[in-house]
Design a protein around this motif. Structure first.
Motif, PDB file in Angstrom:
ATOM      1  N   ILE A   1       0.763  -1.209   0.102  1.00 33.41           N
ATOM      2  CA  ILE A   1       0.167  -0.080   0.124  1.00 33.41           C
ATOM      3  C   ILE A   1       1.005   1.243   0.189  1.00 33.41           C
ATOM      4  N   GLU A   2       2.039   1.181   0.785  1.00 30.91           N
ATOM      5  CA  GLU A   2       3.090   2.326   0.786  1.00 30.91           C
ATOM      6  C   GLU A   2       3.480   2.423  -0.647  1.00 30.91           C
ATOM      7  N   MET A   3       4.043   1.430  -1.301  1.00 34.84           N
ATOM      8  CA  MET A   3       4.334   1.646  -2.664  1.00 34.84           C
ATOM      9  C   MET A   3       3.331   2.267  -3.901  1.00 34.84           C
ATOM     10  N   TYR A   4       2.020   1.743  -3.393  1.00 36.19           N
ATOM     11  CA  TYR A   4       1.217   2.440  -4.520  1.00 36.19           C
ATOM     12  C   TYR A   4       0.948   3.887  -4.162  1.00 36.19           C
ATOM     13  N   GLN A   5       0.849   4.337  -2.844  1.00 37.56           N
ATOM     14  CA  GLN A   5       0.935   5.628  -2.316  1.00 37.56           C
ATOM     15  C   GLN A   5       2.138   6.340  -2.797  1.00 37.56           C
ATOM     16  N   LEU A   6       3.283   5.879  -2.800  1.00 40.20           N
ATOM     17  CA  LEU A   6       4.347   6.536  -3.373  1.00 40.20           C
ATOM     18  C   LEU A   6       4.569   6.797  -4.931  1.00 40.20           C
TER      19      LEU A   6
ATOM     20  N   HIS B   1       1.668   6.381  -7.013  1.00 39.77           N
ATOM     21  CA  HIS B   1       0.197   6.943  -7.327  1.00 39.77           C
ATOM     22  C   HIS B   1      -0.117   7.623  -6.189  1.00 39.77           C
ATOM     23  N   PRO B   2       0.381   9.030  -6.017  1.00 35.88           N
ATOM     24  CA  PRO B   2       0.033  10.007  -4.558  1.00 35.88           C
ATOM     25  C   PRO B   2      -1.377  10.469  -4.842  1.00 35.88           C
ATOM     26  N   GLU B   3      -2.009  10.404  -6.101  1.00 35.30           N
ATOM     27  CA  GLU B   3      -3.283  10.814  -6.449  1.00 35.30           C
ATOM     28  C   GLU B   3      -4.080  10.123  -6.761  1.00 35.30           C
ATOM     29  N   PRO B   4      -4.834   9.113  -5.718  1.00 39.60           N
ATOM     30  CA  PRO B   4      -5.687   8.013  -6.405  1.00 39.60           C
ATOM     31  C   PRO B   4      -6.968   8.692  -6.831  1.00 39.60           C
ATOM     32  N   ASP B   5      -7.919   7.775  -7.255  1.00 32.48           N
ATOM     33  CA  ASP B   5      -9.088   8.089  -7.797  1.00 32.48           C
ATOM     34  C   ASP B   5     -10.008   8.614  -6.534  1.00 32.48           C
ATOM     35  N   ALA B   6     -11.115   9.556  -6.976  1.00 33.82           N
ATOM     36  CA  ALA B   6     -11.851   9.988  -5.747  1.00 33.82           C
ATOM     37  C   ALA B   6     -12.552   9.014  -4.952  1.00 33.82           C
ATOM     38  N   GLU B   7     -12.989   7.814  -5.383  1.00 34.19           N
ATOM     39  CA  GLU B   7     -13.354   6.731  -4.851  1.00 34.19           C
ATOM     40  C   GLU B   7     -12.636   6.171  -3.705  1.00 34.19           C
ATOM     41  N   ILE B   8     -11.422   5.670  -4.329  1.00 33.12           N
ATOM     42  CA  ILE B   8     -10.174   5.254  -3.381  1.00 33.12           C
ATOM     43  C   ILE B   8      -9.983   6.339  -2.364  1.00 33.12           C
ATOM     44  N   LYS B   9      -9.918   7.291  -2.733  1.00 36.35           N
ATOM     45  CA  LYS B   9      -9.344   8.321  -1.734  1.00 36.35           C
ATOM     46  C   LYS B   9     -10.407   8.427  -0.685  1.00 36.35           C
ATOM     47  N   ALA B  10     -11.582   8.500  -1.017  1.00 34.88           N
ATOM     48  CA  ALA B  10     -12.854   8.438  -0.124  1.00 34.88           C
ATOM     49  C   ALA B  10     -12.980   7.365   0.876  1.00 34.88           C
ATOM     50  N   TYR B  11     -12.713   5.929   0.207  1.00 40.37           N
ATOM     51  CA  TYR B  11     -12.532   5.021   0.968  1.00 40.37           C
ATOM     52  C   TYR B  11     -11.497   4.737   1.904  1.00 40.37           C
ATOM     53  N   ARG B  12     -10.177   5.312   1.632  1.00 41.33           N
ATOM     54  CA  ARG B  12      -9.133   5.192   2.604  1.00 41.33           C
ATOM     55  C   ARG B  12      -9.603   6.479   3.598  1.00 41.33           C
ATOM     56  N   GLU B  13     -10.064   7.260   3.475  1.00 40.47           N
ATOM     57  CA  GLU B  13     -10.743   8.234   4.656  1.00 40.47           C
ATOM     58  C   GLU B  13     -11.432   7.574   5.426  1.00 40.47           C
TER      59      GLU B  13
END
Length: 443
Positions: A208-213, A215-227
């Motif tokens: 997950i950290e590698m994905y964040q590194l 792909h720092p700006e994920p789709d809005a749906e992924i970002k909302a779920y992460r929050e």
């Protein structure tokens, strides 16, 4: 033992009658059988047996009623009656003993146990008849002979106590060992999988950290779920949860080890053991009684362990001694709480202190003390006598301390002492040689 030793077996189960009668007949006794209480009473109208093995659950008059009838007649009141029962509740056993039975045998039968109890009570019966006959014919020798016979009777009573207590401790040990075994397999499975689970979770979190590194700006749906799942908090808390699970699994493994250590019923073998492990295992069994309850606060446990070498002993039997002494201390403290008498003793709260040391005589010394209300000197002087108890009827048998004394003194060549002061407390002191004289262990 010869054919004049007559045993009457009363049981409505033909299989039980067949097995017992064949075994006792082969052993050398004359065996009579009866399939009901009525038949047994009719049989003894013509001749009297030397001992009766009596089933409890029978049609018509049951074993209790049959025993009551036998004990009510002068001709049969002295014949020893041993109950045979599948009932394991204490109430039924106490009822039978109160009616005059001398012992009980639990179904299914163990032939060695049946033979041991039959021999014991036949010998007791003969000794008692011998005393009665000599009182009639040899009045001039009564005092001397009676003293000798009473000594023998006391020894046989002690044997009886040991049979009952050993059965109780054996049952407890088998139960504890069974529980430990049932717990051990699943907890080992859990504990063994925690480390790979932790590794897999760490790999997933790294991914997950590698994905964040990258792909720092994920789709809005992924970002909302992460929050929504609070990813950062989840990452930190998951590691803490795994750590707590490891601690809990380790604790369960320690408990299983203690249960197994306590349940060693290896009375026939001397072993080198850590005495502290035996004490701690016993404390584990009694832990629930030390905890705070609505009716009283926690009983404080103070351990002052010295530096002890391994000791050559019968570990299962010593655990039995520790159990008896610690349970007595807890009973005494609980009695103080129930009577509100702790206001008269130290610090107004219950304490049990355990200390160990190796003295200059190469003896291991174990002291178990409580701060309950203590005992008077005349009580202390009788405390190790078989069947003597200070507890109310139904609360104590008077067997525990007598058996403990026999284990320490007779089996280990040691000493068991009791010091007690009213409103101060009671201390038991165990002294046993570090090396057993009977040991075949290479020192």
């Amino acid at each position: 033992m010869n054919k004049s030793d007559i045993i009457l077996i009363v049981d409505d189960n033909p299989a039980n009658l067949g097995v017992l009668s064949d075994f006792l007949d082969e052993t050398g006794y004359e065996v009579w059988v009866a399939k009901s209480g009525d038949m047994a009473l009719q049989r003894i109208e013509y001749a009297l047996p030397d001992l009766i093995l009596l089933d409890i659950m029978m049609p018509g008059i049951d074993g209790f009623e049959t025993c009551r009838y036998l004990k009510g007649k002068t001709e049969t009141c002295d014949i020893p009656v041993i109950f045979m029962t599948a009932l394991s509740d204490t109430e039924s056993k106490v009822k039978g003993l109160n009616l005059g039975a001398v012992d009980y045998i639990t179904k299914p039968f163990q032939q060695e146990e049946v033979l041991a109890r039959v021999k014991l009570h036949l010998k007791l019966y003969k000794l008692m008849r011998q005393v009665a006959e000599q009182n009639k014919t040899l009045e001039q020798k009564v005092q001397e002979r009676t003293f000798e016979l009473n000594q023998m009777v006391e020894e046989l009573k002690t044997m009886q106590v040991q049979l009952v207590q050993n059965e109780k401790m054996s049952s407890l040990g088998q139960m504890v060992a069974g529980v430990a075994h049932e717990i051990n397999n699943p907890i080992n499975f859990i504990y063994g999988n925690l480390e790979p689970a932790e590794e897999y979770i760490e790999n997933i979190l790294n991914l997950i950290e590698m994905y964040q590194l990258y792909h720092p700006e994920p789709d809005a749906e992924i970002k909302a779920y992460r929050e929504d799942i609070e990813l950062e908090f989840l990452r930190e808390d998951l590691i803490k949860i795994l750590s707590s699970m490891k601690i809990g699994a380790n604790r369960i493994l320690e408990i299983v080890k203690s249960l197994r250590n306590f349940s060693r019923i290896d009375g026939s073998e001397i072993k080198k053991v850590d005495i502290h492990e035996g004490i701690d295992s016993t404390l584990m069994i009694l832990q629930n009684r030390l905890k705070a309850k609505p009716e009283h606060p926690e009983i404080e446990l103070i351990k002052e362990y010295g530096n002890l070498p391994d000791v050559e002993c019968y570990p299962g039997q010593l655990n039995q001694v520790f159990m008896n002494l610690l349970a007595n201390g807890i009973d005494a403290i609980e009695e103080c709480y129930s009577e509100g008498s702790f206001k008269e003793v130290e610090n107004n709260s219950g304490k049990i202190r355990i200390s160990t040391e190796l003295n200059n005589s190469d003896e291991v010394v174990i002291k178990i003390a409580d701060n309950a209300k203590g005992m008077k000197e005349e009580v202390v002087n009788r405390i190790f006598n078989p069947f003597f108890t200070t507890k109310p009827v139904g609360k104590g048998t008077g067997m525990g301390l007598a058996i403990s004394y026999s284990i320490v003194v007779d089996k280990h060549g040691g000493k068991l002492e009791c010091n007690s002061k009213v409103n101060v407390g009671t201390e038991f002191i165990i002294r046993i040689p570090r090396r057993s004289k009977n040991s075949l262990i290479d020192n």
